[in-house]
Each structure stands twice: as structure tokens, then as C-alpha cells.
Scaffold this active site. Structure first.
Site, mmCIF file in Angstrom:
data_model
loop_
_atom_site.group_PDB
_atom_site.id
_atom_site.type_symbol
_atom_site.label_atom_id
_atom_site.label_comp_id
_atom_site.label_asym_id
_atom_site.label_seq_id
_atom_site.Cartn_x
_atom_site.Cartn_y
_atom_site.Cartn_z
ATOM 1 N N ASN A 147 -1.546 2.515 5.390
ATOM 2 C CA ASN A 147 -0.667 1.426 4.957
ATOM 3 C C ASN A 147 -0.305 0.636 6.214
ATOM 4 O OD1 ASN A 147 2.907 1.524 4.244
ATOM 5 N ND2 ASN A 147 1.517 -0.171 4.019
ATOM 6 N N GLY A 148 -0.551 -0.682 6.199
ATOM 7 C CA GLY A 148 -0.218 -1.484 7.386
ATOM 8 C C GLY A 148 -1.421 -2.313 7.810
ATOM 9 N N LYS A 171 12.716 -15.275 -10.583
ATOM 10 C CA LYS A 171 12.307 -14.294 -11.606
ATOM 11 C C LYS A 171 11.231 -14.887 -12.498
ATOM 12 C CE LYS A 171 13.430 -11.482 -10.280
ATOM 13 N NZ LYS A 171 14.083 -11.183 -9.088
ATOM 14 N N GLU A 222 17.716 -17.546 -8.051
ATOM 15 C CA GLU A 222 17.220 -16.228 -8.455
ATOM 16 C C GLU A 222 16.547 -16.299 -9.836
ATOM 17 O OE1 GLU A 222 16.540 -13.604 -7.056
ATOM 18 O OE2 GLU A 222 16.506 -12.054 -8.583
ATOM 19 N N LYS A 247 6.223 -4.798 -4.372
ATOM 20 C CA LYS A 247 7.669 -4.684 -4.319
ATOM 21 C C LYS A 247 8.176 -4.567 -2.898
ATOM 22 C CE LYS A 247 11.540 -2.837 -6.684
ATOM 23 N NZ LYS A 247 11.900 -4.181 -7.161
ATOM 24 N N TRP A 253 -2.652 -2.803 -1.641
ATOM 25 C CA TRP A 253 -2.354 -4.231 -1.720
ATOM 26 C C TRP A 253 -3.214 -4.843 -0.627
ATOM 27 C CZ3 TRP A 253 -0.509 -8.343 1.173
ATOM 28 C CH2 TRP A 253 -0.057 -9.454 0.450
ATOM 29 N N CYS A 287 0.847 -1.179 0.000
ATOM 30 C CA CYS A 287 0.000 0.000 0.000
ATOM 31 C C CYS A 287 0.888 1.235 0.000
ATOM 32 C CB CYS A 287 -0.950 0.095 1.194
ATOM 33 S SG CYS A 287 -2.142 -1.222 1.258
ATOM 34 N N HIS A 337 17.896 -36.764 -6.199
ATOM 35 C CA HIS A 337 17.177 -37.013 -4.950
ATOM 36 C C HIS A 337 15.752 -36.485 -5.003
ATOM 37 C CE1 HIS A 337 20.934 -38.433 -3.356
ATOM 38 N NE2 HIS A 337 21.518 -37.322 -3.783
ATOM 39 N N ARG A 340 3.952 -0.657 -4.746
ATOM 40 C CA ARG A 340 3.590 -1.104 -3.401
ATOM 41 C C ARG A 340 2.247 -1.843 -3.382
ATOM 42 N NH1 ARG A 340 6.807 1.926 0.154
ATOM 43 N NH2 ARG A 340 5.492 1.358 1.897
ATOM 44 N N GLU A 359 7.869 -15.398 -10.640
ATOM 45 C CA GLU A 359 7.246 -14.122 -10.274
ATOM 46 C C GLU A 359 6.495 -13.490 -11.439
ATOM 47 O OE1 GLU A 359 9.715 -11.560 -7.017
ATOM 48 O OE2 GLU A 359 10.744 -11.877 -8.920
HETATM 49 C C1 G6P Z 1 9.356 -8.581 -2.282
HETATM 50 C C2 G6P Z 1 9.841 -8.159 -3.647
HETATM 51 C C3 G6P Z 1 11.167 -8.829 -3.950
HETATM 52 C C4 G6P Z 1 12.177 -8.508 -2.867
HETATM 53 C C5 G6P Z 1 11.653 -8.878 -1.473
HETATM 54 C C6 G6P Z 1 12.537 -8.308 -0.383
HETATM 55 O O1 G6P Z 1 9.049 -9.931 -2.302
HETATM 56 O O2 G6P Z 1 8.883 -8.493 -4.634
HETATM 57 O O3 G6P Z 1 11.654 -8.365 -5.192
HETATM 58 O O4 G6P Z 1 13.353 -9.217 -3.108
HETATM 59 O O5 G6P Z 1 10.358 -8.315 -1.278
HETATM 60 O O6 G6P Z 1 12.483 -6.907 -0.439
HETATM 61 P P1 G6P Z 1 13.597 -5.958 0.104
HETATM 62 O O7 G6P Z 1 13.106 -4.576 -0.188
HETATM 63 O O8 G6P Z 1 13.708 -6.224 1.581
HETATM 64 O O9 G6P Z 1 14.868 -6.275 -0.595
#
Ligand code: G6P
Length: 614
Positions: free
Chosen positions: A106-107, A491, A487, A609, A77, A2, A510, A27, A494
Site C-alpha cells: 500500500n503506497g 455527497k 457537503e 475512503k 486502488w 489499497c 456572480h 480502501r 460522490e
Molecule cells: C476521502 C473520503 C472522504 C473523506 C476524505 C478525508 O476523500 O472519500 O469521505 O472526507 O477522504 O478523509 P479523512 O479520513 O482524512 O477524514
């Protein structure tokens, strides 16, 4: 999660609020809304879905809506209550027996159920399923009883439990916004004859670079000509102005189709900026300005979430190899409840792009419990984590808008390598010349990543075709290539929603090998050194069982070319750079697969994000 924004001053109110929300959409984008105040009352506009939907609705509003001088906005969100217009912020209270008020939040208000029952008992009707609406009604009651908006907010805050950043306005004071926070972030932007409020500085870069950070336990009252910061007890607070060096262009597409693609291309510059002034010509890593005694560090604990966790895994390998200090890497949401063990000689490294991830902040709190020293590796100047940590190592990637982290990942990995080198030298763990050689190799990161982008751009589309009929995929790697594989899989899942797992290649036998068939592509990150051979034989085993393989390998690697359907080539580079160059083709692969599926790569479904709730 948010985003909130506020504005008081001139008639560009609605424009500023919409621009601010656009820059905060990372956000959350379940719904968006505005509230603008006039002496007659408060008008809201709210729409489900991304901000464009709200922009469409605003076209139908009359001129009065656009001539107001104060307003608040929100991009959501969803936590409590599904995404719907009724649940979209701002939420209103009052109206019948007193002035209308509007609130954005927000929260999470943890005791909202109890407050809702209490308010209902006093005859108040609710219009949404949100936790936020209780704040609006608590405020409205107080304003109706004659309190100023600020007094009402202070009074209402005493009833709230949980994490929040909240901004409110009242029809009784149409050119004033009040706001406060507990845990969730809140910044005030300073202008001339106008002032701003937002969850993060990037909301306001087009209007100001001068900010004040609001701390927990403070309330701020903003008009066009004044910003008054005080404690909840009413003591005035003097806060130094913070100037950010990010420009507005950083949050614009600049000719790219998506922010993710733009940010992938910004990686060489981001790496250059992160290493500048810290990695000298002779390869010496200089972290002396952090004022952190590294010579007596006996143990390192890395706490992080998501992509930052993967950067932490690469950091562990670098620190253990170079500095010979044991490193534990833990997902922050686990660490915070683990009752962790440590002492003052433990260096806790919290990696967080946003600097506001709730779990990472809580993990730092847990480490404080045993007296650990805290180093924050973050991309966000002045973020919450910078205020919690003993020292801050800033990555200089600039604002990242795409939800999938790209440039911030490689800069986090670079920062962890700087730490590894500085720690190694402070502890005398390796001959200085050996460390300098690694440092000099690291200096090549921007140019090698640039080459990697060029090479991968040519082939990523072809590799993405292998995923056309895919039902899942596996990313394999060993050593430094393993976190890169994790990673890469993150990606892909996501942004393309294709189930994808990263696995240490040696573990295939395994379990995961049971998944192998022609519709579960294998992405083999071969890396450098002895483990390349080992990975190759693990991959051979999957080929023998019908896997379609994409390998990430050096451009001149004939063996890799022979077993793979498509090779995503990486440039020849010193071994320390292998995770940097291998990360790039995986980002572009995920990008191409998602684009081929017609998906929005910058705003993948359900994600945000910055994760400011638990
Ligand atoms: C969310 C984002 C990721 C990020 C993670 C940690 O899941 O979508 O891209 O890696 O949060 O966020 P930070 O701001 O703590 O790196």
C-alpha cells in the site's frame, strides 16, 4: 488507499484473508488478490474488480489452496498501472534461481523507475506495470542469495523511497510473514496460535481486538506463535498492546441494504457517544483530559480534506462566534506546501476520520515547522494522526464503511462545537451561562438528528425524482447552511456522479445563476436566523428563471413550501443544531438519487475512503 492483510496460524487462513479484505474494500476495489505459501511454492489468485470476483475465482481452487496456514491479501486502488489482473497484487518474484516470494503493498515507491531499470539490467523480467513489483524482485534476489525473508526485507527497504506498508512471504519460510511501513499504516492483530496483519484494525475485528501498531523504521516478523518487532538496525522493540472497543457488528450490514443507509441511521448513536462524558448535564464542555492549555490560544488553523474540511468550516463558525478566536480553515493538500505562518499560540486542528490521510498528516508536519500545537480530531483509535498530535479528540462514530462520510461528518461537527465551547470558556470569551445554554442545546443533537432522519426518509424519494432528468445541480446556503450545502453537493457528486456544486446563496448572481434551467435543480438549505430570509430571496431569483427548487426547511415553514417543488423538512431545533439537522436530508437525497440511478452507494467509482497517497 489499497488494503493489505496477512495471516499465519491455522487452516482458516483463506477465510480470514477474504474477511479481512472485505472489511478493507473501502480502501480500494480496483482488484483483489491472495497469495498463499507452501514449501513447494507460492500460489496466487487475483481478479480485477471488487472482491466478489476474487471470491468467485476461489471456488475453482482445489482443497490444497484452502489448507495452507499462511497468506497475504490485497485490495487495490490503482496508482501505477491500470486495474488489470497482471497489475493486481500480490506480486511474485524469484522461482528460477531461488525460492518464490510474494509481496503486497500500500503506497507509492517513488524510485521504482530507477529500480526497474537496475533489475532489468540484471536480466529480471517484469510482469506488471506496478511500482510494487520491484520490491518482489529485490526480495527474491536477496532470498536466493541465502538471506532470511526478514533480512531480505530490511535490505530491500534501504533501496525504497516513498510511502509504503509492505508485507511479504517466501516459499522458503512458508509459515512466516514479514512486514514494514513508512508513512502508510500497518497493524498486527494478536491471536491464540495465530497472528494477523492489516492496514487497519477494522479488517480483523471478527478475530481479535488486541493490536500492536508498527511504527516507521520498524520491521515485524509474524508466525503462528510469535510476533517479533525490531528496528531496521535489528534492535528488538517492546510495544504495548492496544485494545480497541469496536465490535465486529460495526462492520456488518445488520439488515440494511447498504452501509451508507445504515450509517445515516447510526448518527444519533454516534453523536450520543461522541458527546458522552464531554458535554455535561449543565452544558459544560469538558476537554480537560486532552491536557491542552486552551487559555493562551490566539489563533486556530484547521487542516482537513473532503468532508472533514466541511466540518472544519462549521467549526470555524462555532469557534469564532463563541470563543472569538480567529480561525483559518485550509485544505490540507494546499497547506502542506504553503510555507504556513504561525507560532506556539496557534492551535492546529487536524480533522481526519481515518487519521491516515497523507495530506492531512503532511499539513500537521508543516505546522510543526512553526511550533504550532496540534489537536487531532479523528474517528480512528491508534491511527497515525493520533501518534503525530499533541492531543486527540476522538469522535465515537465507530467504523464507517460507506465511502461517503455521513456519521463521521456530524460527529466531527459535534467535536468542533465541543472545542469551541471549551475554548470560549478557557478564554473567558463569553459569559459562562451563555455558553452553558449553547452546550445544553448541543446535548439535544442525537434526538434532533433522529427526528430529522424520520422526516427526511418520508420525502427524500420524492425529492430525488426532481433529479431524474438533471444534468447538474446547485446547493445553496448562507452562514452555517453554506458548509452544509457544500457537503450536500459533495455527497451527491460522490455517489451519483451528477455534477453538483455548493455555493453561498448570495454569490449566485456572480456566475452560477447562468446555469439555471429546468434541468439544474437548486437545493436551498435555508437554515435559521436572519440569513434564512436572505437565502429565500436568492432562491426566488432562481425560481423566476425557471429553476426547480428543493428546500431544506423547518417543517412548519410555509414560505419555503410555497417556493419549492419539494420541501425536505427538518425538525424545529435550537440554532446551534441547524447544520446537524440540515445535513441529514441531504445525505438521504444523495442516497436516493444514486439508488434511483442503480449505483453502488458504498463503493462509488474511482474513490477510496482513505487516501494514503498524495
Ligand atoms: C476521502 C473520503 C472522504 C473523506 C476524505 C478525508 O476523500 O472519500 O469521505 O472526507 O477522504 O478523509 P479523512 O479520513 O482524512 O477524514
Amino acid at each position: 488507499m489499497c488494503g493489505i492483510v496477512g495471516y499465519v496460524g491455522g487452516e482458516r487462513c483463506v477465510e480470514v484473508l477474504m474477511e479481512g479484505l472485505k472489511n478493507l474494500e473501502y480502501r480500494g476495489y480496483d482488484s483483489a488478490g491472495l497469495a498463499v505459501a507452501s514449501p513447494g511454492g507460492i500460489e496466487t489468485a487475483r481478479e480485477v474488480g471488487p472482491l466478489n470476483n476474487l471470491a468467485g475465482t476461489l471456488k475453482g481452487r482445489d482443497r490444497d489452496f484452502f489448507s495452507v496456514r499462511a497468506g497475504v491479501g490485497h485490495t487495490r486502488w490503482a496508482t501505477h498501472g491500470r486495474p488489470s489482473e497482471a497489475n493486481a497484487h500480490p506480486h511474485k518474484g524469484g522461482g528460477a534461481g531461488g525460492p518464490e516470494v510474494a509481496v503486497v503493498h500500500n503506497g507509492i515507491i517513488e524510485n521504482h523507475g530507477e529500480l526497474r531499470r537496475e533489475l532489468r539490467g540484471r536480466g529480471i523480467e517484469f510482469n506488471s506495470e506496478t511500482d510494487t513489483e520491484v520490491i518482489a524482485h529485490l526480495l527474491a534476489e536477496r532470498v536466493a542469495s541465502g538471506e532470511s525473508l526478514k533480512e531480505a526485507l530490511v535490505g530491500a527497504l534501504k533501496r525504497l523511497q516513498g510511502s509504503f506498508a509492505v508485507a511479504a512471504m517466501s516459499a522458503a519460510e512458508p509459515e512466516t510473514i514479514v512486514a514494514a511501513r513508512n508513512q502508510s499504516p500497518l497493524v498486527v492483530g494478536l491471536g491464540e496460535g495465530e497472528n494477523f496483519l492489516a492496514s487497519a484494525v477494522q479488517a480483523l475485528l471478527g478475530y481479535t481486538r488486541r493490536f500492536l501498531f508498527v511504527e516507521n523504521g520498524e520491521v515485524v516478523e509474524i508466525t503462528g506463535s510469535s510476533v517479533g518487532l525490531s528496528t531496521l538496525e535489528g534492535e528488538p522493540v517492546q510495544r504495548e498492546t492496544f485494545e480497541v472497543d469496536w465490535g465486529a457488528e460495526a462492520v456488518e450490514l445488520g439488515g440494511y441494504e447498504d452501509f451508507m443507509l445504515k450509517e445515516i441511521h447510526e448518527q444519533p448513536a454516534a453523536l450520543g457517544a461522541t458527546l458522552a462524558g464531554r458535554l455535561m448535564d449543565d452544558g459544560c464542555a469538558d476537554l480537560s483530559d486532552l491536557d491542552l492549555n486552551l487559555s493562551d490560544v490566539r489563533r486556530v488553523v484547521v487542516v482537513a480534506c473532503g468532508t472533514a474540511y466541511h466540518a472544519g468550516l462549521l467549526g470555524k463558525q462555532a469557534i469564532e462566534r463563541l470563543a472569538r478566536v480567529p480561525v483559518e480553515v485550509t485544505v490540507a493538500s494546499e497547506y502542506r506546501y504553503a510555507d504556513p505562518v504561525g507560532d506556539e499560540d496557534t492551535l492546529v486542528v487536524a480533522i481526519s476520520q481515518s487519521g491516515e490521510t497523507t495530506d492531512t498528516l503532511a499539513a500537521v508536519g508543516a505546522a510543526r515547522g512553526f511550533g504550532g500545537r496540534v489537536l487531532a480530531v479523528t474517528n480512528t483509535q491508534g491511527s497515525l494522526i493520533t501518534r503525530e498530535a499533541d492531543a486527540v479528540l476522538l469522535t465515537k462514530a465507530g467504523p464507517e464503511v460507506g465511502v461517503a462520510a455521513t456519521k463521521t461528518f456530524v460527529t466531527q461537527v459535534a467535536a468542533m462545537h465541543l472545542l469551541a465551547l471549551a475554548l470560549a470558556e478557557a478564554r473567558g470569551a463569553r459569559p459562562v451561562e451563555e455558553l452553558r445554554e449553547v452546550g445544553r442545546a448541543l446535548r439535544l443533537a442525537p434526538e434532533k438528528v433522529e427526528e430529522a432522519i424520520g422526516l427526511a426518509e418520508e420525502r427524500a424519494g420524492e425529492a430525488a425524482e426532481v433529479f431524474e432528468e438533471a444534468r447538474c445541480s446547485l446547493f445553496l446556503g448562507r452562514g452555517a447552511a453554506f458548509p452544509v450545502a457544500l457537503e450536500g453537493a459533495l455527497k451527491l457528486k460522490e455517489i451519483s456522479y451528477l455534477p453538483s456544486e455548493g455555493y453561498p446563496a448570495g454569490e449566485m448572481k456572480h456566475g452560477p445563476i447562468a446555469l439555471v434551467d429546468g434541468r439544474c435543480p437548486m437545493v436551498a438549505v435555508l437554515g435559521e436566523g436572519v440569513l434564512r430570509e436572505k437565502t429565500l430571496s436568492n432562491v426566488e431569483e432562481t425560481v423566476a428563471r425557471g429553476a426547480r427548487v428543493i428546500s431544506v426547511a423547518r417543517e412548519d415553514d410555509a414560505v419555503a413550501a410555497a417556493i419549492a417543488e419539494v420541501v425536505l423538512p427538518v425538525p424545529k431545533a435550537p440554532e446551534v443544531l441547524s447544520p446537524f439537522v440540515a445535513a441529514v436530508p441531504l445525505q438521504l437525497l444523495a442516497y436516493r438519487v444514486a439508488k434511483a440511478r442503480g449505483l453502488n452507494v458504498d463503493k462509488p467509482r474511482n474513490l477510496a475512503k482513505s487516501v494514503t497517497v498524495e
